[in-house]
Design an enzyme around this catalytic site. Structure first.
Site, PDB file in Angstrom:
ATOM      1  N   HIS A  17     -45.082   6.672  43.502  1.00 49.64           N
ATOM      2  CA  HIS A  17     -43.734   7.251  43.668  1.00 49.64           C
ATOM      3  C   HIS A  17     -42.848   6.305  44.489  1.00 49.64           C
ATOM      4  CE1 HIS A  17     -45.917  11.390  43.426  1.00 49.64           C
ATOM      5  NE2 HIS A  17     -45.328  11.164  42.265  1.00 49.64           N
ATOM      6  N   LYS A  41     -47.664  23.302  37.017  1.00 57.78           N
ATOM      7  CA  LYS A  41     -48.664  22.935  38.034  1.00 57.78           C
ATOM      8  C   LYS A  41     -48.639  23.950  39.182  1.00 57.78           C
ATOM      9  CE  LYS A  41     -48.137  17.903  37.416  1.00 57.78           C
ATOM     10  NZ  LYS A  41     -47.549  16.712  38.068  1.00 57.78           N
ATOM     11  N   ARG A  96     -46.643   5.637  33.982  1.00 55.16           N
ATOM     12  CA  ARG A  96     -47.899   4.919  34.229  1.00 55.16           C
ATOM     13  C   ARG A  96     -48.628   4.652  32.922  1.00 55.16           C
ATOM     14  NH1 ARG A  96     -49.924   9.593  38.076  1.00 55.16           N
ATOM     15  NH2 ARG A  96     -49.016  10.570  36.222  1.00 55.16           N
ATOM     16  N   SER A 133     -51.237  12.227  42.002  1.00 53.45           N
ATOM     17  CA  SER A 133     -51.287  13.247  43.058  1.00 53.45           C
ATOM     18  C   SER A 133     -52.491  14.161  42.853  1.00 53.45           C
ATOM     19  CB  SER A 133     -50.007  14.081  43.053  1.00 53.45           C
ATOM     20  OG  SER A 133     -48.907  13.284  43.419  1.00 53.45           O
TER      21      SER A 133
HETATM   22  O1  PNS Z   1     -44.097  15.128  39.529  1.00 54.69           O
HETATM   23  P1  PNS Z   1     -44.060  15.997  38.304  1.00 54.69           P
HETATM   24  O2  PNS Z   1     -44.884  17.268  38.510  1.00 54.69           O
HETATM   25  O3  PNS Z   1     -44.436  15.266  37.046  1.00 54.69           O
HETATM   26  O4  PNS Z   1     -42.527  16.436  38.137  1.00 54.69           O
HETATM   27  C1  PNS Z   1     -42.147  17.319  37.123  1.00 54.69           C
HETATM   28  C2  PNS Z   1     -40.783  17.923  37.460  1.00 54.69           C
HETATM   29  C3  PNS Z   1     -40.833  18.656  38.804  1.00 54.69           C
HETATM   30  C4  PNS Z   1     -39.730  16.826  37.513  1.00 54.69           C
HETATM   31  C5  PNS Z   1     -40.445  18.904  36.309  1.00 54.69           C
HETATM   32  O5  PNS Z   1     -41.434  19.918  36.230  1.00 54.69           O
HETATM   33  C6  PNS Z   1     -39.076  19.545  36.499  1.00 54.69           C
HETATM   34  O6  PNS Z   1     -38.091  18.952  36.114  1.00 54.69           O
HETATM   35  N1  PNS Z   1     -39.081  20.732  37.125  1.00 54.69           N
HETATM   36  C7  PNS Z   1     -37.858  21.466  37.394  1.00 54.69           C
HETATM   37  C8  PNS Z   1     -37.671  22.575  36.345  1.00 54.69           C
HETATM   38  C9  PNS Z   1     -37.015  22.013  35.097  1.00 54.69           C
HETATM   39  O7  PNS Z   1     -35.983  21.354  35.133  1.00 54.69           O
HETATM   40  N2  PNS Z   1     -37.647  22.297  33.939  1.00 54.69           N
HETATM   41  C10 PNS Z   1     -37.188  21.845  32.647  1.00 54.69           C
HETATM   42  C11 PNS Z   1     -37.912  20.580  32.245  1.00 54.69           C
HETATM   43  S1  PNS Z   1     -37.397  19.948  30.678  1.00 54.69           S
END
Ligand code: PNS
Length: 171
Positions: A17, A41, A96, A133
């Protein structure tokens, strides 16, 4: 200079990150790191406030560097709303593996279809592509060594959290 939003669950923030944050700072100048909720998650290790604090400590050395700024926010809603609220020009994501690309491409298309917010991908430094993570949480829970994978400022947080949550120990 562009303003970019770097959203993630950061549970916990790791060196991959940090690499994306450093690349974004160099390329775009104004980076907003958003600690968010990933609905796919559930049951992570750290609360949103704890994740925010870990990110803040990990980027403290980058804040107000010459020619760029890094801000850190917690945002419990949609990534596109977070992008709008900080007037981001676009979202950045780190890649990645091919598996990351599949997931990120779908999210990027969805975010564009929903709110016309574009996403830019940055390849992670090759030496860091193995870091995740999920595995950091797993190694920490069993008392393993995660110091090569996370910023030094968050090692103690992982040790403390894993002591509360050590598999196979009596509670
Ligand atoms: O680190 P991660 O878990 O890969 O991040 C994923 C994250 C938090 C960026 C994604 O789940 C997200 O955008 N969450 C906010 C809710 C949202 O916007 N959902 C629509 C996704 S298309």
């Amino acid at each position: 200079m562009s303003t970019v939003l770097y959203p993630g669950s950061f549970d916990p923030i790791h060196l991959g990150h940090l690499d994306v944050i450093e690349q974004s700072l160099e390329l775009f100048g104004d980076v907003v790191v958003a600690a968010m909720h990933n609905p796919s998650k559930p049951g992570g290790m750290f609360t949103l406030d704890e994740r925010l604090s870990m990110i803040q400590r990990s980027v403290a050395h980058l804040i107000d560097t010459v020619g760029g700024t890094v801000r850190v926010v917690a945002f419990p809603g949609l990534a596109v709303d977070a992008a709008r609220s900080v007037a981001a020009d676009f979202i950045v994501k780190g890649l990645r593996t091919g598996g990351d690309f599949e997931v990120e491409q779908q999210m990027a298309h969805t975010n564009y279809a929903a709110a016309a917010v574009r996403t830019v991908y940055l390849p992670c430094k090759p030496s860091l592509v193995f870091i995740s993570s999920r595995f950091i949480r797993e190694i920490a829970k069993y008392g393993g060594d995660i110091t090569a994978m996370v910023p030094g400022t968050v090692v103690a947080d992982l040790v403390r959290a894993s002591q509360h949550d050590r598999p196979g120990t009596a509670t």
